[in-house]
Scaffold this motif. Structure first.
Motif, mmCIF file in Angstrom:
data_model
loop_
_atom_site.group_PDB
_atom_site.id
_atom_site.type_symbol
_atom_site.label_atom_id
_atom_site.label_comp_id
_atom_site.label_asym_id
_atom_site.label_seq_id
_atom_site.Cartn_x
_atom_site.Cartn_y
_atom_site.Cartn_z
ATOM 1 N N LYS A 51 0.827 -1.212 0.000
ATOM 2 C CA LYS A 51 0.000 0.000 0.000
ATOM 3 C C LYS A 51 0.858 1.258 0.000
ATOM 4 O O LYS A 51 0.440 2.306 -0.482
ATOM 5 N N ASP A 52 2.077 1.170 0.565
ATOM 6 C CA ASP A 52 2.959 2.335 0.585
ATOM 7 C C ASP A 52 3.895 2.363 -0.619
ATOM 8 O O ASP A 52 4.883 3.092 -0.627
ATOM 9 N N SER A 53 3.592 1.557 -1.640
ATOM 10 C CA SER A 53 4.335 1.487 -2.910
ATOM 11 C C SER A 53 5.669 0.756 -2.788
ATOM 12 O O SER A 53 6.463 0.783 -3.734
ATOM 13 N N THR A 54 5.923 0.096 -1.665
ATOM 14 C CA THR A 54 7.127 -0.733 -1.551
ATOM 15 C C THR A 54 6.946 -2.002 -2.372
ATOM 16 O O THR A 54 5.892 -2.631 -2.350
ATOM 17 N N ILE A 55 7.997 -2.372 -3.123
ATOM 18 C CA ILE A 55 7.998 -3.616 -3.888
ATOM 19 C C ILE A 55 8.674 -4.687 -3.035
ATOM 20 O O ILE A 55 9.840 -4.538 -2.647
ATOM 21 N N ILE A 56 7.941 -5.748 -2.703
ATOM 22 C CA ILE A 56 8.476 -6.841 -1.901
ATOM 23 C C ILE A 56 8.754 -8.020 -2.808
ATOM 24 O O ILE A 56 7.873 -8.459 -3.560
ATOM 25 N N ASP A 68 12.052 0.449 -3.312
ATOM 26 C CA ASP A 68 11.076 1.484 -3.609
ATOM 27 C C ASP A 68 10.763 1.452 -5.106
ATOM 28 O O ASP A 68 11.307 0.628 -5.851
ATOM 29 N N MET A 69 9.874 2.337 -5.560
ATOM 30 C CA MET A 69 9.417 2.284 -6.942
ATOM 31 C C MET A 69 10.498 2.623 -7.959
ATOM 32 O O MET A 69 10.333 2.362 -9.151
ATOM 33 N N GLU A 70 11.590 3.203 -7.496
ATOM 34 C CA GLU A 70 12.699 3.509 -8.406
ATOM 35 C C GLU A 70 13.773 2.433 -8.377
ATOM 36 O O GLU A 70 14.839 2.600 -8.983
ATOM 37 N N GLY A 71 13.487 1.328 -7.654
ATOM 38 C CA GLY A 71 14.434 0.222 -7.615
ATOM 39 C C GLY A 71 15.471 0.320 -6.528
ATOM 40 O O GLY A 71 16.374 -0.519 -6.458
#
Length: 257
Positions: A51-56, A68-71
């Motif tokens: 939900k906080d845009s973290t990629i797991i 994060d969304m920028e890698g």
């Protein structure tokens, strides 16, 4: 590159791959790698966007990593940090932002506000294949031994619900719990009863499309389900398609990935 997940944020589209990092699609359609791991990217088996845009990312051999969304790398939890096992089969974020990790040996929970873990050992549930939170906030665990439910109290006990076979998937659509098992797909109702609606084994994902169709990925074709007055009817959705599929995704144009 084998794509594990497609993430759309506004007009941006990201591809999380199994072996080639995180790719961002540029306006001209080309893909640019945005993570900094390069040749050290682990074998990613599953991933989710929080939900906080973290990629797991759940890996084979390296536990769980977050970007994060920028890698940019955020954190890493593996067996040395308290995870029961480094092979991740599935991931889920609960309503509080905690990450539930289905492992080759049990289940662990990575809390949003700290590194504390809740272990569910392999000798209790077997090898975990799926974890799912129902609309009434119950945690269901699918494993090679069947279907389990975690008791919602501080004891974190698990209760065996039955279905003595490997569970491939757990999905909830329109209040119905669909359980994909080795011998077919079952509906699990509020009375603890299993009703088989398909004899096709290996049901891995069920999705409600925009047009109302209910489609299921399996280890063979893609099927659809339709409800009549007293039962569910199943038929092949895409003819002459016999490629094993783990997940389904409908994009904004109505295309099925």
């Amino acid at each position: 590159a084998y794509v594990q997940n497609v993430i759309e944020v506004g007009e941006d589209r990201y591809y999380v791959t199994a072996d080639s990092g995180i790719l961002k699609q540029s306006p001209d359609g080309t893909n640019v790698r945005v993570d900094s791991f390069k040749h050290n990217w682990p074998m990613v088996n599953c991933c989710l966007i929080c939900k906080d845009s973290t990629i797991i990312c759940g890996t084979i051999g390296d536990g769980v990593m977050a970007f994060d969304m920028e890698g940019n790398f955020k954190w890493h939890v593996d067996k040395a940090a308290g995870l029961q096992n480094n092979d991740v089969m599935a991931l889920m974020e609960d309503v509080d932002g905690n990450i539930w990790v289905a492992l080759d040996r049990g289940v662990s929970v990575i809390y949003k506000d700290g590194p504390s873990l809740i272990p569910v050992p392999e000798d209790v549930v077997g090898k975990v294949t799926s974890v799912f939170m129902t609309s009434d906030k119950h945690i269901l665990i699918g494993s090679n031994n069947g279907l389990y439910k975690m008791i919602p109290d501080n004891s974190h006990r698990v209760e065996f619900l039955g279905l003595k076979q490997k569970v491939w998937s757990i999905s909830e659509i329109d209040g119905n719990l669909f359980i994909g098992g080795n011998s077919g797909t079952m509906i699990y109702d509020n009375f603890g009863k299993f009703t088989k609606i398909s004899d096709v084994g290996g049901g891995t994902d069920i999705l409600r499309l925009r047009n109302g169709d209910l489609v299921q990925a399996t280890f063979a074709p893609i099927y659809s389900f339709k409800r009549n007055s007293s039962s569910w009817e199943q038929e092949i959705y895409i003819k002459n398609f016999y490629v094993p599929a783990l997940n389904l995704l409908e994009d904004h144009l109505g295309n099925l990935w």
